[in-house]
Design a protein around this motif. Structure first.
Motif, PDB file in Angstrom:
ATOM      1  N   MET A 204       0.813  -1.206   0.000  1.00 46.76           N
ATOM      2  CA  MET A 204       0.000   0.000   0.000  1.00 46.76           C
ATOM      3  C   MET A 204       0.855   1.268   0.000  1.00 46.76           C
ATOM      4  O   MET A 204       0.554   2.246  -0.677  1.00 46.76           O
ATOM      5  N   ALA A 205       1.958   1.248   0.758  1.00 41.35           N
ATOM      6  CA  ALA A 205       2.775   2.450   0.904  1.00 41.35           C
ATOM      7  C   ALA A 205       3.413   2.873  -0.414  1.00 41.35           C
ATOM      8  O   ALA A 205       3.544   4.070  -0.696  1.00 41.35           O
ATOM      9  N   ASP A 206       3.822   1.903  -1.231  1.00 45.58           N
ATOM     10  CA  ASP A 206       4.527   2.204  -2.478  1.00 45.58           C
ATOM     11  C   ASP A 206       3.606   2.135  -3.693  1.00 45.58           C
ATOM     12  O   ASP A 206       4.071   2.171  -4.825  1.00 45.58           O
ATOM     13  N   ALA A 207       2.300   2.008  -3.448  1.00 53.23           N
ATOM     14  CA  ALA A 207       1.375   1.793  -4.556  1.00 53.23           C
ATOM     15  C   ALA A 207       1.205   3.054  -5.397  1.00 53.23           C
ATOM     16  O   ALA A 207       1.125   4.161  -4.883  1.00 53.23           O
ATOM     17  N   ASN A 208       1.162   2.846  -6.704  1.00 57.24           N
ATOM     18  CA  ASN A 208       0.868   3.914  -7.650  1.00 57.24           C
ATOM     19  C   ASN A 208      -0.310   3.507  -8.516  1.00 57.24           C
ATOM     20  O   ASN A 208      -0.536   2.323  -8.766  1.00 57.24           O
ATOM     21  N   GLY A 209      -1.071   4.496  -8.967  1.00 58.82           N
ATOM     22  CA  GLY A 209      -2.259   4.217  -9.753  1.00 58.82           C
ATOM     23  C   GLY A 209      -1.966   3.384 -10.987  1.00 58.82           C
ATOM     24  O   GLY A 209      -1.009   3.647 -11.722  1.00 58.82           O
ATOM     25  N   GLY A 210      -2.784   2.362 -11.234  1.00 60.33           N
ATOM     26  CA  GLY A 210      -2.644   1.511 -12.407  1.00 60.33           C
ATOM     27  C   GLY A 210      -1.798   0.279 -12.192  1.00 60.33           C
ATOM     28  O   GLY A 210      -1.781  -0.616 -13.044  1.00 60.33           O
ATOM     29  N   GLU A 211      -1.085   0.193 -11.064  1.00 60.79           N
ATOM     30  CA  GLU A 211      -0.250  -0.972 -10.809  1.00 60.79           C
ATOM     31  C   GLU A 211      -1.095  -2.176 -10.401  1.00 60.79           C
ATOM     32  O   GLU A 211      -2.083  -2.045  -9.684  1.00 60.79           O
ATOM     33  N   VAL A 212      -0.698  -3.360 -10.858  1.00 58.77           N
ATOM     34  CA  VAL A 212      -1.365  -4.604 -10.487  1.00 58.77           C
ATOM     35  C   VAL A 212      -0.329  -5.542  -9.872  1.00 58.77           C
ATOM     36  O   VAL A 212       0.757  -5.738 -10.425  1.00 58.77           O
ATOM     37  N   HIS A 213      -0.656  -6.094  -8.723  1.00 62.41           N
ATOM     38  CA  HIS A 213       0.209  -7.061  -8.053  1.00 62.41           C
ATOM     39  C   HIS A 213      -0.561  -8.371  -7.923  1.00 62.41           C
ATOM     40  O   HIS A 213      -1.738  -8.373  -7.574  1.00 62.41           O
ATOM     41  N   GLN A 214       0.099  -9.479  -8.200  1.00 65.31           N
ATOM     42  CA  GLN A 214      -0.517 -10.799  -8.062  1.00 65.31           C
ATOM     43  C   GLN A 214       0.207 -11.573  -6.967  1.00 65.31           C
ATOM     44  O   GLN A 214       1.438 -11.571  -6.906  1.00 65.31           O
ATOM     45  N   LEU A 215      -0.569 -12.232  -6.122  1.00 64.32           N
ATOM     46  CA  LEU A 215       0.043 -12.998  -5.035  1.00 64.32           C
ATOM     47  C   LEU A 215      -0.915 -14.072  -4.544  1.00 64.32           C
ATOM     48  O   LEU A 215      -2.130 -13.977  -4.733  1.00 64.32           O
ATOM     49  N   ASP A 216      -0.325 -15.096  -3.941  1.00 68.11           N
ATOM     50  CA  ASP A 216      -1.101 -16.122  -3.236  1.00 68.11           C
ATOM     51  C   ASP A 216      -1.178 -15.679  -1.780  1.00 68.11           C
ATOM     52  O   ASP A 216      -0.187 -15.730  -1.052  1.00 68.11           O
ATOM     53  N   LEU A 217      -2.360 -15.250  -1.361  1.00 76.26           N
ATOM     54  CA  LEU A 217      -2.532 -14.636  -0.054  1.00 76.26           C
ATOM     55  C   LEU A 217      -3.051 -15.654   0.957  1.00 76.26           C
ATOM     56  O   LEU A 217      -4.161 -16.169   0.814  1.00 76.26           O
ATOM     57  N   PRO A 218      -2.264 -15.968   1.991  1.00 76.33           N
ATOM     58  CA  PRO A 218      -2.784 -16.836   3.056  1.00 76.33           C
ATOM     59  C   PRO A 218      -3.887 -16.113   3.825  1.00 76.33           C
ATOM     60  O   PRO A 218      -3.718 -14.957   4.223  1.00 76.33           O
TER      61      PRO A 218
END
Length: 203
Positions: free
Chosen positions: A114-128
């Protein structure tokens, strides 16, 4: 005397600037709040081995704290199947909402996301995640995409369904009760679940 006044004024301005910067910093790192108008959980039921039905739960509350602790409260009585008698049966026979009115999802999100997020960025992860449902707590993994919207919102959605086994949460007897009352041959115990959560910063 004039020097003393100027010094006091400079100190006062510095103090007020510090207060403003602290307030801005606190806002930037404030909790993200769930936008319930743009958040939904869908789950599918498969009956008689071939008939699928999509069901929705929209009454949700939640937040992500500054430390990345995410919590979603799911109000199970808000289940919507588009057929009222089926809504009531799922509430009373499956979820038993009189005893278990809510389910809860807990997860830990990397605060840097969240802290480094910029508009339009997409992050993919396997979230426990930890799902508490029907008085039972189980750990699951949710494959999600996190989209940082240009207006500052944070959109979290599953990239493919999470398979929840009803028996793991003591719901198999409820499924059997649903099968009997509806006169069906079978209802699958494995329930595909998808979610879309939108978070916003308080203004």
């Amino acid at each position: 005397m004039e020097i003393g006044v100027m010094t006091c004024m400079t100190l006062l301005r510095s103090f007020m600037l510090g207060i403003c910067l602290q307030s801005i910093g606190a806002l930037a790192w404030a909790d993200w709040e769930l936008d319930s108008t743009a958040s939904v959980i869908n789950f599918a039921t498969i009956k008689n081995d071939s008939v699928g039905e999509i069901n929705t739960i929209k009454s949700l509350e939640g937040s992500i704290s500054v430390s990345g602790a995410a919590q979603i409260t799911i109000h199970l009585a808000s289940v919507e199947t588009l057929i009222e008698i089926r809504n009531e049966r799922i509430r009373s026979l499956l979820f038993e909402t009189a005893t278990f009115p809510v389910a809860q999802v807990d997860a830990q999100v990397d605060p840097a996301l969240m802290a480094d997020a910029n508009g339009g960025e997409v992050h993919q992860l396997d979230l426990p995640v930890t799902l508490t449902l029907h008085g039972v707590q189980r750990d699951l993994t949710a494959p999600v995409s996190v989209l940082v919207e240009n207006d500052g919102g944070l959109l979290v959605f599953t990239t493919h369904p999470v398979l929840v086994n009803a028996a793991d949460f003591g719901l198999d007897s409820g499924i059997e009760a649903l099968r009997n009352v509806a006169g069906l041959k079978s209802i699958s115990n494995v329930i595909p679940v998808t979610l879309q959560f939108r978070f916003i910063r308080p203004r």
